[in-house]
Design an enzyme around this catalytic site. Structure first.
Site, PDB file in Angstrom:
ATOM      1  N   ARG A  39       2.114   5.730  -1.670  1.00  0.00           N
ATOM      2  CA  ARG A  39       2.751   4.532  -2.205  1.00  0.00           C
ATOM      3  C   ARG A  39       1.950   3.997  -3.386  1.00  0.00           C
ATOM      4  O   ARG A  39       0.727   3.890  -3.311  1.00  0.00           O
ATOM      5  CB  ARG A  39       2.824   3.494  -1.085  1.00  0.00           C
ATOM      6  CG  ARG A  39       3.588   2.255  -1.417  1.00  0.00           C
ATOM      7  CD  ARG A  39       3.669   1.333  -0.207  1.00  0.00           C
ATOM      8  NE  ARG A  39       2.383   0.715   0.093  1.00  0.00           N
ATOM      9  CZ  ARG A  39       2.230  -0.388   0.834  1.00  0.00           C
ATOM     10  NH1 ARG A  39       3.295  -0.961   1.379  1.00  0.00           N
ATOM     11  NH2 ARG A  39       1.039  -0.882   1.057  1.00  0.00           N
ATOM     12  N   TYR A  66      -1.332 -12.394  -0.171  1.00  0.00           N
ATOM     13  CA  TYR A  66      -2.379 -11.510  -0.703  1.00  0.00           C
ATOM     14  C   TYR A  66      -1.875 -10.292  -1.449  1.00  0.00           C
ATOM     15  O   TYR A  66      -2.665  -9.433  -1.828  1.00  0.00           O
ATOM     16  CB  TYR A  66      -3.377 -11.112   0.382  1.00  0.00           C
ATOM     17  CG  TYR A  66      -2.844 -10.482   1.653  1.00  0.00           C
ATOM     18  CD1 TYR A  66      -2.432  -9.162   1.690  1.00  0.00           C
ATOM     19  CD2 TYR A  66      -2.797 -11.211   2.833  1.00  0.00           C
ATOM     20  CE1 TYR A  66      -1.979  -8.595   2.860  1.00  0.00           C
ATOM     21  CE2 TYR A  66      -2.336 -10.656   4.020  1.00  0.00           C
ATOM     22  CZ  TYR A  66      -1.937  -9.346   4.029  1.00  0.00           C
ATOM     23  OH  TYR A  66      -1.485  -8.792   5.185  1.00  0.00           O
ATOM     24  N   LYS A  67      -0.568 -10.216  -1.680  1.00  0.00           N
ATOM     25  CA  LYS A  67      -0.045  -9.074  -2.420  1.00  0.00           C
ATOM     26  C   LYS A  67       0.166  -9.489  -3.888  1.00  0.00           C
ATOM     27  O   LYS A  67      -0.804  -9.698  -4.607  1.00  0.00           O
ATOM     28  CB  LYS A  67       1.230  -8.584  -1.730  1.00  0.00           C
ATOM     29  CG  LYS A  67       0.960  -8.119  -0.285  1.00  0.00           C
ATOM     30  CD  LYS A  67       2.231  -7.654   0.400  1.00  0.00           C
ATOM     31  CE  LYS A  67       1.978  -7.317   1.865  1.00  0.00           C
ATOM     32  NZ  LYS A  67       1.125  -6.126   2.040  1.00  0.00           N
ATOM     33  N   ASP A 113      11.813 -11.943   5.233  1.00  0.00           N
ATOM     34  CA  ASP A 113      10.391 -11.722   4.991  1.00  0.00           C
ATOM     35  C   ASP A 113      10.245 -11.281   3.533  1.00  0.00           C
ATOM     36  O   ASP A 113      10.745 -10.213   3.141  1.00  0.00           O
ATOM     37  CB  ASP A 113       9.844 -10.652   5.952  1.00  0.00           C
ATOM     38  CG  ASP A 113       8.335 -10.449   5.784  1.00  0.00           C
ATOM     39  OD1 ASP A 113       7.785 -10.810   4.727  1.00  0.00           O
ATOM     40  OD2 ASP A 113       7.718  -9.908   6.719  1.00  0.00           O
ATOM     41  N   PHE A 129       8.652  -3.830   8.748  1.00  0.00           N
ATOM     42  CA  PHE A 129       7.196  -3.941   8.842  1.00  0.00           C
ATOM     43  C   PHE A 129       6.840  -4.283  10.291  1.00  0.00           C
ATOM     44  O   PHE A 129       7.430  -5.168  10.897  1.00  0.00           O
ATOM     45  CB  PHE A 129       6.643  -4.983   7.872  1.00  0.00           C
ATOM     46  CG  PHE A 129       5.147  -4.906   7.801  1.00  0.00           C
ATOM     47  CD1 PHE A 129       4.535  -3.908   7.055  1.00  0.00           C
ATOM     48  CD2 PHE A 129       4.359  -5.757   8.545  1.00  0.00           C
ATOM     49  CE1 PHE A 129       3.145  -3.790   7.031  1.00  0.00           C
ATOM     50  CE2 PHE A 129       2.979  -5.640   8.526  1.00  0.00           C
ATOM     51  CZ  PHE A 129       2.374  -4.654   7.767  1.00  0.00           C
TER      52      PHE A 129
END
Lengths: 419, 419
Positions: free
Chosen positions: A378, A231-232, A206, A137
């Site tokens: 995705r 927030y996921k 991560d 990422f």
């Protein structure tokens, strides 16, 4: 077996089915992007209304230390970072005092790379390499670059199959994302951590695309550090605070560069000199963001209530079901996620040269997945609120959009920034 | 003239009086702590409900780029940092493209000290000193220490009257807080900035206790950098995001160490290498906290609507009136704030050896000021919602608490962490 009857049977047998009612997803939307931004839990709506009207509006400055008598829930603001950390800990195989919520994932990555480099500086000062993989990422890679620019780190990238070979005596820290944001591929945390330790390197994981959806066992893997996103799958709200983990054995020696007042041993003594707080609290920097923290605490509570084992089981079953649906309807669409559901996160990614307009055409139909440059479609499967029939419908929409060429319109090709 | 009649006359003549109705302060509370945490504006309550239910709940991930059609206000999340920066700019004498909202004050201090040191490294590498004053707000001093620990900075402290003498050729950056958090003393920004520039130093101003209450003219003073807090006079909510200013002339050379993905020129290209965004945007790091940003944008809007000149005029008049009330009722209570209202912020601080329990006893009466260690009673005057009669009442409560010894109870002496 991807029939409607089978989807209905699976939904009926789903032990997490009742959590679906805890979210008011908008009419006509199939939301397969909870891996990017989790939806609003009803309990979070209520909690935030209480925080806004009661804790801020009525409690004012007093709410830092005690909430107005009429408010039952919540808890004083000053302990939000520790409370949330303690609630996240069991989801990632950590102890409560090893985890704290604060700042953004990027900022926490900075603190922990710096901390690891500091711990490694004791030797001959040679270990400066932070090893990661290309295509990780971006913010993870960029934060290493920031430290490289300071002369503190040296960035080295090696493909994930070459990581072990790249672990030489110059490597201070191996920093990897557990579940890859684009492909969903999940790395073997225990094996890679052991390999790094064998070469004297520390390891930072991560967990942004892992927490709340896949099994994470930081203690069992002997991980040194970790960060993750609120927030996921934790449904903590847009731009929610992140979290950071430091293994207990490192807490006594932990130093970090963002030495703000909330990480001080006695912030309200207002001394001129910095004395770090004990333990994980020293990772705090500025004043915690109360609105975001409160939403995150509420989101984590639902995840904890469902239980990580049930969430993991359902995540795998959902992704297998969606894969089977897409295979049947679009046998030529290549899936770039790993075949083994135990080797991937709660998402599936497909490659198509027109991924961007296809994604937009699906959004126009109410099927919200996302696009990742240059050619990835995705879909994420939030196990708290997604059902099997939803996935069958979504796959049917996808097949129609691709088969009919519905995506081939100017309105779907026009690009905007996408998160 | 501190009679009730005079207070009522002043309230009636107050051109900002109608803003009081924009805040539902709790019944029975006289809130003199808006310099620590501003109260909830009614428009912010509404805005947050829209953000929660509409933008997050219904809009989901789409709200980053466009809001659901049914939502009129707000604006897409992705531009919140720039929009808020542009709205703050006229309050601090800056241009819109010189200001951005992000992270915490502490984190922004780190970025800008680092940036200044980087700019100064061009010479002979000797300029490493960051000069500040002892007793500055702790987090400012602590952030310098963090950079000192990295070997990048050297912290030097000099009393405010000795600052000019301490400005030698080793000083890379003069970093001061414009209005002192404890005493309310306001520094001469233009004079000190010029003195620093004369010696080749850059200047970073902390505007946390200034913005929204006192005149700030960054451009006129030729300031290089500034930071400020969103949760005090801007009424941005508990733990609101902070802001950062960089003078236009420095934007092209600006580098900062927290190189997260939101500061990238093209964050959604997901490249492995960091390329900074143009201008002030490169100060961004992680994903912006949408709930806090939305509340801050709403708070800044009210401040902007009232206009900084009117706010400054009223702040001065309020503090003069309160000083006169306290002088009359408690002539022996020493005021440690400057006498000249143009030389202080919108607050007054008094010294009393029992400041802590006095503060607690006042809070029990509904008069909320705050305590600052070791012996300061501090009262702030939010010009949007405080009136003259409020101040007369508050001074009467203070006089009664002190005169009767009401503070001398166990319940008021017990300490808790206080912000």
């Amino acid at each position: 077996m991807t029939t409607e009857a089978e989807a209905q049977r699976l939904d009926a047998a789903d032990p997490l089915r009742h959590f679906r009612g805890r979210f008011d997803l908008p009419e006509g939307v199939l939301y397969l992007d909870g891996n990017s931004l989790g939806p609003l839990p009803n309990s979070t709506r209520e909690r935030l209304h209480t925080v806004i009207d009661g804790e801020w509006g009525d409690g004012l400055i007093r709410s830092w230390n005690r909430l107005p008598d009429k408010l039952g829930g919540g808890g004083e603001w000053i302990t939000l970072p520790q409370r949330i950390g303690a609630a996240i800990a069991p989801l990632i195989g950590a102890q409560a005092h090893e985890v704290i919520a604060c700042d953004s994932t990027s900022v926490n990555i900075f603190k922990l790379i710096w901390a690891a480099l500091r711990m490694q500086a004791g030797d001959d000062g040679r270990r400066k390499v932070v090893l990661s993989e290309p295509g990780n990422f971006p913010t993870d890679l960029y934060m290493i670059e920031g430290l490289e620019r300071q002369g503190l780190a040296e960035r080295r990238l090696a493909g994930v199959d070459d990581i072990e070979a790249a672990l030489d005596e110059d490597v201070a820290l191996l920093m990897l994302t557990h579940v890859h944001y684009k492909t969903g591929r999940m790395l073997d945390m225990a094996r890679l951590t052991a390999a790094a330790h064998d070469r004297g390197a520390l390891v930072l994981w991560d967990l942004s695309h892992s927490v709340g959806a896949v099994p994470v066992e930081l203690a069992r893997a002997k991980a040194d550090f970790a960060v993750g996103c609120g927030y996921k799958y934790l449904n903590g709200g847009p731009g929610a605070p992140a979290f950071a983990f430091v293994a207990e054995r490192h807490l006594h020696a932990l130093e970090q560069p963002l030495t703000g007042w909330f990480g001080h041993a006695k912030p309200f003594d207002f001394d001129d000199d910095y004395v770090p707080a004990n333990g994980i609290d020293r990772l705090l920097c500025g004043t915690p963001q109360v609105l975001g923290m409160s939403a995150l605490e509420s989101g984590v509570a639902i995840t904890a209530e469902a239980g990580i084992d049930a969430l993991v089981a359902k995540s795998r079953a959902l992704s297998e079901f969606f894969r089977a649906c897409v295979s049947r309807l679009l046998p030529d669409l290549p899936c770039v996620s790993p075949d083994d559901p135990a080797g991937r996160g709660s998402q599936l990614s497909f490659r198509h040269e027109h991924a961007y307009p296809i994604c937009q055409a699906l959004i126009a139909r109410g099927v919200i997945g996302d696009f990742r440059a240059p050619d990835i479609l995705r879909f994420g499967f939030g196990p708290l609120y997604i059902g099997y029939e939803d996935l069958l419908r979504a796959a049917e929409h996808l097949a129609e959009v691709v088969a009919t060429g519905e995506w081939d319109r100017e309105e779907f090709r026009a690009r905007a920034a996408v998160t």
